[in-house]
Scaffold this motif. Sequence first.
Motif, PDB file in Angstrom:
ATOM      1  N   CYS A   1       1.267  -1.354  -0.322  1.00  0.00           N
ATOM      2  CA  CYS A   1       0.322   0.089   0.297  1.00  0.00           C
ATOM      3  C   CYS A   1       1.138   1.336   0.656  1.00  0.00           C
ATOM      4  N   ALA A   2       0.131   2.685   0.074  1.00  0.00           N
ATOM      5  CA  ALA A   2       0.873   3.230  -0.042  1.00  0.00           C
ATOM      6  C   ALA A   2       1.581   3.918   1.294  1.00  0.00           C
ATOM      7  N   GLY A   3       2.159   4.543   1.227  1.00  0.00           N
ATOM      8  CA  GLY A   3       3.006   4.733   2.565  1.00  0.00           C
ATOM      9  C   GLY A   3       3.489   3.823   3.313  1.00  0.00           C
ATOM     10  N   CYS A   4       3.223   2.250   3.304  1.00  0.00           N
ATOM     11  CA  CYS A   4       2.896   1.560   3.974  1.00  0.00           C
ATOM     12  C   CYS A   4       5.240   0.858   3.065  1.00  0.00           C
ATOM     13  N   THR A   5       5.492   0.493   4.096  1.00  0.00           N
ATOM     14  CA  THR A   5       6.638  -0.957   3.396  1.00  0.00           C
ATOM     15  C   THR A   5       6.619  -1.921   2.874  1.00  0.00           C
ATOM     16  N   GLY A   6       6.802  -2.480   1.572  1.00  0.00           N
ATOM     17  CA  GLY A   6       6.291  -3.446   0.545  1.00  0.00           C
ATOM     18  C   GLY A   6       6.766  -4.394   1.011  1.00  0.00           C
ATOM     19  N   ASP A   7       5.899  -5.744   1.020  1.00  0.00           N
ATOM     20  CA  ASP A   7       6.380  -7.281   1.366  1.00  0.00           C
ATOM     21  C   ASP A   7       7.189  -7.596   1.039  1.00  0.00           C
ATOM     22  N   ARG A   8       8.319  -8.488   1.397  1.00  0.00           N
ATOM     23  CA  ARG A   8       9.498  -8.629   0.125  1.00  0.00           C
ATOM     24  C   ARG A   8       9.238 -10.197   0.364  1.00  0.00           C
ATOM     25  N   ILE A   9       8.340 -11.132  -1.076  1.00  0.00           N
ATOM     26  CA  ILE A   9       8.297 -11.847  -0.949  1.00  0.00           C
ATOM     27  C   ILE A   9       9.215 -13.631  -1.520  1.00  0.00           C
ATOM     28  N   LEU A  10       9.234 -14.881  -0.957  1.00  0.00           N
ATOM     29  CA  LEU A  10      10.217 -15.577  -1.525  1.00  0.00           C
ATOM     30  C   LEU A  10       8.900 -16.076  -2.486  1.00  0.00           C
ATOM     31  N   VAL A  11      10.015 -16.604  -3.788  1.00  0.00           N
ATOM     32  CA  VAL A  11       9.202 -17.028  -5.228  1.00  0.00           C
ATOM     33  C   VAL A  11       9.672 -18.543  -5.464  1.00  0.00           C
ATOM     34  N   GLU A  12       9.207 -19.155  -5.243  1.00  0.00           N
ATOM     35  CA  GLU A  12      10.034 -20.662  -5.464  1.00  0.00           C
ATOM     36  C   GLU A  12       9.600 -21.199  -7.129  1.00  0.00           C
ATOM     37  N   LYS A  13      10.855 -21.667  -7.790  1.00  0.00           N
ATOM     38  CA  LYS A  13      10.433 -22.348  -9.374  1.00  0.00           C
ATOM     39  C   LYS A  13      10.538 -23.096  -9.615  1.00  0.00           C
ATOM     40  N   ILE A  14      10.299 -24.081  -8.849  1.00  0.00           N
ATOM     41  CA  ILE A  14      11.051 -25.188  -9.274  1.00  0.00           C
ATOM     42  C   ILE A  14       9.529 -26.247  -9.465  1.00  0.00           C
ATOM     43  N   GLY A  15       8.509 -26.307  -8.519  1.00  0.00           N
ATOM     44  CA  GLY A  15       7.684 -26.739  -8.236  1.00  0.00           C
ATOM     45  C   GLY A  15       6.366 -27.491  -9.983  1.00  0.00           C
ATOM     46  N   TYR A  16       6.511 -25.929 -10.004  1.00  0.00           N
ATOM     47  CA  TYR A  16       5.954 -25.896 -12.368  1.00  0.00           C
ATOM     48  C   TYR A  16       6.488 -26.190 -13.162  1.00  0.00           C
ATOM     49  N   HIS A  17       7.679 -27.259 -12.368  1.00  0.00           N
ATOM     50  CA  HIS A  17       8.952 -27.689 -13.618  1.00  0.00           C
ATOM     51  C   HIS A  17       8.090 -29.072 -13.795  1.00  0.00           C
ATOM     52  N   PHE A  18       7.148 -29.968 -12.535  1.00  0.00           N
ATOM     53  CA  PHE A  18       6.617 -31.037 -12.197  1.00  0.00           C
ATOM     54  C   PHE A  18       5.590 -30.685 -12.456  1.00  0.00           C
ATOM     55  N   GLY A  19       4.175 -29.514 -12.156  1.00  0.00           N
ATOM     56  CA  GLY A  19       3.350 -29.302 -12.179  1.00  0.00           C
ATOM     57  C   GLY A  19       2.517 -27.532 -12.795  1.00  0.00           C
ATOM     58  N   ASP A  20       1.208 -27.423 -13.208  1.00  0.00           N
ATOM     59  CA  ASP A  20       0.976 -26.154 -13.903  1.00  0.00           C
ATOM     60  C   ASP A  20       0.522 -26.020 -12.058  1.00  0.00           C
ATOM     61  N   PRO A  21       0.172 -24.295 -12.422  1.00  0.00           N
ATOM     62  CA  PRO A  21      -0.575 -23.791 -11.602  1.00  0.00           C
ATOM     63  C   PRO A  21      -1.745 -24.003 -11.341  1.00  0.00           C
ATOM     64  N   LYS A  22      -2.722 -23.907  -9.251  1.00  0.00           N
ATOM     65  CA  LYS A  22      -3.556 -24.421  -9.403  1.00  0.00           C
ATOM     66  C   LYS A  22      -4.667 -23.724  -9.178  1.00  0.00           C
ATOM     67  N   PRO A  23      -5.613 -23.474  -8.567  1.00  0.00           N
ATOM     68  CA  PRO A  23      -6.862 -22.246  -8.010  1.00  0.00           C
ATOM     69  C   PRO A  23      -5.927 -22.120  -6.874  1.00  0.00           C
ATOM     70  N   GLY A  24      -6.164 -21.469  -6.173  1.00  0.00           N
ATOM     71  CA  GLY A  24      -5.840 -20.599  -5.031  1.00  0.00           C
ATOM     72  C   GLY A  24      -4.456 -20.537  -4.933  1.00  0.00           C
ATOM     73  N   ASP A  25      -3.282 -20.830  -5.686  1.00  0.00           N
ATOM     74  CA  ASP A  25      -2.231 -20.259  -4.952  1.00  0.00           C
ATOM     75  C   ASP A  25      -1.652 -18.864  -6.092  1.00  0.00           C
ATOM     76  N   VAL A  26      -0.779 -18.368  -5.170  1.00  0.00           N
ATOM     77  CA  VAL A  26      -0.282 -16.501  -5.203  1.00  0.00           C
ATOM     78  C   VAL A  26       0.941 -16.875  -6.301  1.00  0.00           C
ATOM     79  N   VAL A  27       0.463 -16.433  -7.624  1.00  0.00           N
ATOM     80  CA  VAL A  27       1.767 -16.846  -8.131  1.00  0.00           C
ATOM     81  C   VAL A  27       2.259 -14.653  -8.533  1.00  0.00           C
ATOM     82  N   VAL A  28       3.411 -15.546  -9.158  1.00  0.00           N
ATOM     83  CA  VAL A  28       4.373 -14.133  -9.972  1.00  0.00           C
ATOM     84  C   VAL A  28       3.890 -14.301 -11.158  1.00  0.00           C
ATOM     85  N   PHE A  29       4.293 -14.136 -12.276  1.00  0.00           N
ATOM     86  CA  PHE A  29       4.035 -13.690 -13.288  1.00  0.00           C
ATOM     87  C   PHE A  29       4.687 -12.126 -14.498  1.00  0.00           C
ATOM     88  N   LYS A  30       5.017 -12.879 -15.776  1.00  0.00           N
ATOM     89  CA  LYS A  30       6.578 -11.911 -16.822  1.00  0.00           C
ATOM     90  C   LYS A  30       3.745 -11.509 -16.858  1.00  0.00           C
TER      91      LYS A  30
END
Length: 261
Positions: free
Chosen positions: A72-101
């Motif tokens: 949010c504006a005026g707050c400290t933005g979260d820094r999140i850890l994004v793992e990349k291995i899992g989706y090499h073995f399966g696609d994202p599922k409903p409910g997953d929070v994903v980072v994408f281009k």
Amino acid sequence: MVDTPQESTPPTNGADGPDSTSERPKKKPRSFWRELPILIVVALLMSFLLQTFIARVYLIPSESMEPTLHGCAGCTGDRILVEKIGYHFGDPKPGDVVVFKGPDSWNAEFHSTRSSNVVIRGLQEVGSLVGLVPPDENDLVKRVIATGGQKVECCDSQGRILVDGKPLTEPYVVNDFPFTPGVQTCETMPKSGRCFGPFTVPDGNLWVMGDNRSNSADSRYHIGDEYNGSVPVDNVIGKAVAIVLPPSRWGTISSPNPQSN
């Protein structure tokens, strides 16, 4: 009888005479300053491999995922850890929070952070490879609501999103557009801001939305593009699994399946 003195023979330690090992000069320990460049190169290589194939930290720049992720504006933005291995073995599922281009139609407000100076820009690109500088691309974070082949729309009589005709349970949504049965719905004029669809998600794509439904330029905002607002699975970088900074926000990021209830 006289004893004949015997000649003494000097001790030997081998066929070549006295041990020469003790006479060899000892090797000097390698200077720290000579080893430092090697250590730096190894560290940078490890960082490159880790962030390219295993996991990377991303900054949340906006409030589209409030209150799950702070940006949010005026707050400290979260820094999140994004793992990349899992989706090499399966696609994202409903409910997953994903980072994408972001697809091309999502990049209208994206501005490059790279310098116009060729040398500085080159250093920025190198820094990006090892995680010292953010990548120069429109990386976004949203939650998966529906996957390829599913029909998504809003709303039912209670203002809930429907996927293949079934309402979702979304405990992570706190901020949403008003929806009041008999007063403001998808049949009234004006309609509730929640209303959209129905749309069928193309195969190999995802329908994604921000948890802050009243302030998120997500799939609903891009309905008119070539993918009907969806995002190709190939654009997904990885799954957001934890908040790593600031320390007061440490914790895992939940991914409840909204379609399982």
